[in-house]
Scaffold this motif. Structure first.
Motif, short mmCIF file in Angstrom:
data_model
loop_
_atom_site.label_atom_id
_atom_site.label_comp_id
_atom_site.label_asym_id
_atom_site.label_seq_id
_atom_site.Cartn_x
_atom_site.Cartn_y
_atom_site.Cartn_z
N GLY A 23 0.82 -1.21 0.00
CA GLY A 23 0.00 0.00 0.00
C GLY A 23 0.86 1.26 0.00
N SER A 24 1.95 1.21 0.74
CA SER A 24 2.87 2.35 0.74
C SER A 24 3.52 2.50 -0.63
N ALA A 25 3.97 1.39 -1.17
CA ALA A 25 4.69 1.44 -2.45
C ALA A 25 3.78 1.89 -3.59
N VAL A 26 2.57 1.33 -3.60
CA VAL A 26 1.65 1.66 -4.70
C VAL A 26 0.95 2.97 -4.38
N GLY A 27 1.26 3.99 -5.15
CA GLY A 27 0.66 5.29 -4.86
C GLY A 27 0.53 6.11 -6.12
N LEU A 28 0.52 7.42 -5.93
CA LEU A 28 0.45 8.31 -7.08
C LEU A 28 1.58 8.01 -8.05
N GLY A 29 2.71 7.56 -7.49
CA GLY A 29 3.86 7.22 -8.34
C GLY A 29 3.50 6.17 -9.38
N ASN A 30 2.67 5.21 -9.00
CA ASN A 30 2.31 4.14 -9.94
C ASN A 30 1.23 4.56 -10.92
N ILE A 31 0.21 5.24 -10.39
CA ILE A 31 -0.96 5.48 -11.22
C ILE A 31 -0.83 6.79 -12.01
N PHE A 110 3.37 17.95 0.15
CA PHE A 110 2.86 18.19 -1.22
C PHE A 110 2.14 16.98 -1.79
N TYR A 111 2.46 15.78 -1.25
CA TYR A 111 1.73 14.58 -1.69
C TYR A 111 0.25 14.74 -1.36
N SER A 112 0.00 15.33 -0.20
CA SER A 112 -1.39 15.52 0.22
C SER A 112 -2.13 16.51 -0.68
N PHE A 232 11.35 6.26 -5.63
CA PHE A 232 10.11 6.88 -5.18
C PHE A 232 9.00 5.84 -5.09
N THR A 233 8.90 5.03 -6.12
CA THR A 233 7.78 4.11 -6.18
C THR A 233 7.87 3.02 -5.12
N LEU A 234 9.08 2.69 -4.68
CA LEU A 234 9.20 1.68 -3.63
C LEU A 234 9.22 2.31 -2.23
N SER A 235 8.95 3.61 -2.17
CA SER A 235 8.93 4.32 -0.88
C SER A 235 10.27 4.25 -0.15
N LEU A 236 11.36 4.34 -0.90
CA LEU A 236 12.67 4.21 -0.26
C LEU A 236 13.27 5.56 0.06
N GLY A 237 14.14 5.57 1.06
CA GLY A 237 14.86 6.79 1.39
C GLY A 237 14.05 7.80 2.17
N MET A 238 12.94 7.38 2.76
CA MET A 238 12.17 8.37 3.53
C MET A 238 11.78 7.85 4.89
N GLY A 239 12.52 6.91 5.39
CA GLY A 239 12.21 6.45 6.73
C GLY A 239 10.97 5.57 6.79
N VAL A 240 10.20 5.52 5.69
CA VAL A 240 8.95 4.77 5.74
C VAL A 240 9.22 3.27 5.95
N MET A 241 10.06 2.71 5.14
CA MET A 241 10.29 1.28 5.27
C MET A 241 11.07 0.95 6.56
N ILE A 328 -0.50 7.57 4.43
CA ILE A 328 -0.43 7.13 5.84
C ILE A 328 0.98 6.64 6.16
N SER A 329 1.63 6.04 5.19
CA SER A 329 2.98 5.55 5.46
C SER A 329 3.97 6.71 5.58
N LEU A 330 3.71 7.80 4.87
CA LEU A 330 4.60 8.96 4.96
C LEU A 330 4.48 9.65 6.32
N LEU A 331 3.30 9.57 6.90
CA LEU A 331 3.08 10.21 8.20
C LEU A 331 3.69 9.39 9.34
N1 PHE Z 1 5.64 4.96 -3.25
C1 PHE Z 1 4.63 5.95 -3.32
C2 PHE Z 1 4.17 6.14 -4.73
O1 PHE Z 1 4.59 5.47 -5.62
C3 PHE Z 1 5.07 7.27 -2.84
C4 PHE Z 1 5.63 7.22 -1.52
C5 PHE Z 1 6.89 7.61 -1.37
C6 PHE Z 1 4.94 6.75 -0.46
C7 PHE Z 1 7.47 7.51 -0.17
C8 PHE Z 1 5.51 6.64 0.73
C9 PHE Z 1 6.78 7.02 0.88
O2 PHE Z 1 3.37 7.00 -4.98
#
Ligand code: PHE
Length: 448
Positions: A23-31, A110-112, A232-241, A328-331
């Motif tokens: 759910g974190s990985a699949v986001g605006l980046g994918n769609i 800005f994602y929000s 970006f798409t794998l939500s890496l580098g932001m503490g999320v994982m 939610i994962s970014l928060l």
């Molecule tokens: N991976 C998400 C996307 O593809 C974006 C995202 C980045 C989410 C970093 C969480 C952390 O849209």
């Protein structure tokens, strides 16, 4: 591995964790981003490079971030401090946690805002707002939205409230539960959209566009864009994982889990392409329309075809779900930090973090209208936040995480944790010590 901290949240099941991570990985980046990047960067040639980046660089970094989080069992900053100390390394490694948490925090602002666009389009879609729109009207609707700070604020606020509402309910009760509902729903919606695409006359062209590479289109820039997007798409580098790893028990096989997340993320991005491009081609539109592809080009089509209202409703609902499970994962890293470092409880920590992020988001959305002339280093606030995070904080955090795992953690414990044969472990070491760090450095340096 450290003992579980009293009261620290935990995923309730492996499945729940997997859905939250996907759910974190699949986001605006994918769609939103992946399809338009494919369109702008040479179709299948971009896809091919992207797949290589995911496998060679993305995958090992997911594992590295989870491993750090699982060993630390705390927020990314304290986790890095603890692990550096336990392994006799410099305190400076704590910066990996700091830049990761900061990146997630800044990105969410800005994602929000974009999540708010999705919500706004969802409401427009189901109320038949696209019906009969022509090209100019579709473009005007998008720029009209961007030019209206009041409505941008309302939608950004609504999106932030949804995000905070989920996060306030906790790890298992909020993040995990929301992902368990939203991700399967997203899968069904996407499958229906791909089905519609497959039945349309543009499907063959879309397949060719996505999967028949023309390597003459491959430039250095395309490679960089693909690598950057893989992060970006794998939500890496932001503490999320790292944060998601901190709620993980010892039983989960990290390599297998990372492979599943990478595959699901990629399949969903490609499926988004197979949902969107057939519609674009069948209607003779431009696949290289850029960021406006789903906000201008698609509404135009939805306004013309039979069943357009339903199709549009499904599409923007899908987009909203994808954005929400990422937001939610970014928060989470900021909330985890506040919860552990201040007297605030889960709800208080969520409120405080979201309020600050919300305020920053207002500054970001004003850069589309009243503050459009406010430039910092030649960028408006929205672009500045985007560039600061994607060009600096993200690569630096990811680089730090993978170097730490590759060079600072005790080798035997890593090998045991990953359950690798000696050949597999040699390959793992090669990748985390050299291949992935060099890949990240290349993107970092060349994007400066
Ligand atoms: N991976 C998400 C996307 O593809 C974006 C995202 C980045 C989410 C970093 C969480 C952390 O849209």
């Amino acid at each position: 591995m450290s003992a579980l901290k009293q009261g620290h949240g935990q995923w309730s099941s492996r499945m729940g964790f997997m859905l939250a991570a996907v759910g974190s990985a699949v986001g605006l980046g994918n769609i939103w981003k992946f399809p338009y990047m494919v369109g702008q960067s040479g179709g299948a040639a971009f896809v091919a490079v992207y797949l290589i980046c995911i496998a060679m660089i993305g995958l090992p970094i997911i594992v590295a971030e989870w491993m750090i989080g699982r060993r630390g069992q705390k927020n990314p900053i304290n986790t890095m401090a603890d692990l550096a100390e336990a392994n006799g390394r410099s305190k400076g490694w704590v910066m990996v946690g700091v830049s990761g948490t900061l990146a997630g925090f800044l990105i969410l602002s800005f994602y929000s805002v974009i999540g708010g666009w999705a919500l706004s389009y969802l409401i427009d879609a189901v109320s038949g707002g696209f019906t009969g729109m022509d090209k100019d009207a579709a473009g005007a609707a998008f720029s009209g939205m961007l030019g209206n700070p009041g409505s941008l604020t309302i939608w950004h606020t609504a999106f932030m409230v949804l995000t905070a509402g989920v996060v306030a309910m906790g790890v298992a009760g909020g993040l995990e539960r929301a992902s368990k509902i939203l991700m399967p729903a997203l899968g069904v919606l996407l499958a229906l959209m791909v089905g519609y695409g497959a039945a349309s006359s543009g499907f063959g062209q879309a397949l060719e566009y996505l999967f028949a590479p023309d390597f003459s289109k491959l430039t250095g820039e395309v490679v960089l864009a693909a690598l950057g997007h893989a992060f970006f798409t794998l939500s890496l580098g932001m503490g999320v994982m790292i944060a998601y790893g901190s709620y993980l028990g010892e039983k989960v096989d990290l390599l297998r889990a990372a492979r599943t997340v990478a595959i699901m993320d990629t399949v969903i991005a490609l499926a988004a392409g197979l949902a969107i491009f057939p519609i674009v081609f069948a209607n003779g539109l431009d696949p290289a329309a850029g960021p406006g592809l789903i906000f201008v080009t698609l509404p135009l089509v939805f306004g013309q075809v039979t069943g357009g209202v339903i199709l549009a409703g499904m599409f923007f609902l899908l987009l909203t779900f994808a954005a929400l499970t990422s937001a939610i994962s970014l928060l989470e890293p900021s909330v985890e930090l506040l919860q552990e470092r201040t007297p605030l409880g889960r709800v208080g920590a969520t409120l405080l973090a979201s309020a600050v992020i919300w305020a920053l988001g207002i500054a970001a959305l004003l850069s589309f209208n009243v503050w459009s002339d406010v430039l910092i280093f030649g960028n408006n606030i929205f672009d500045l936040l985007d560039k600061l995070t994607s060009k600096f904080l993200l690569p630096l955090t990811a680089l730090g995480a993978v170097l730490f795992v590759g060079w600072c953690l005790d080798r035997d414990s890593v090998r045991d944790e990953l359950n690798l044969s000696s050949g597999g472990f040699a390959l793992w070491n090669l990748v985390v010590r050299f291949v992935a760090p060099i890949g990240v450095l290349v993107v970092f340096v060349s994007s400066l």
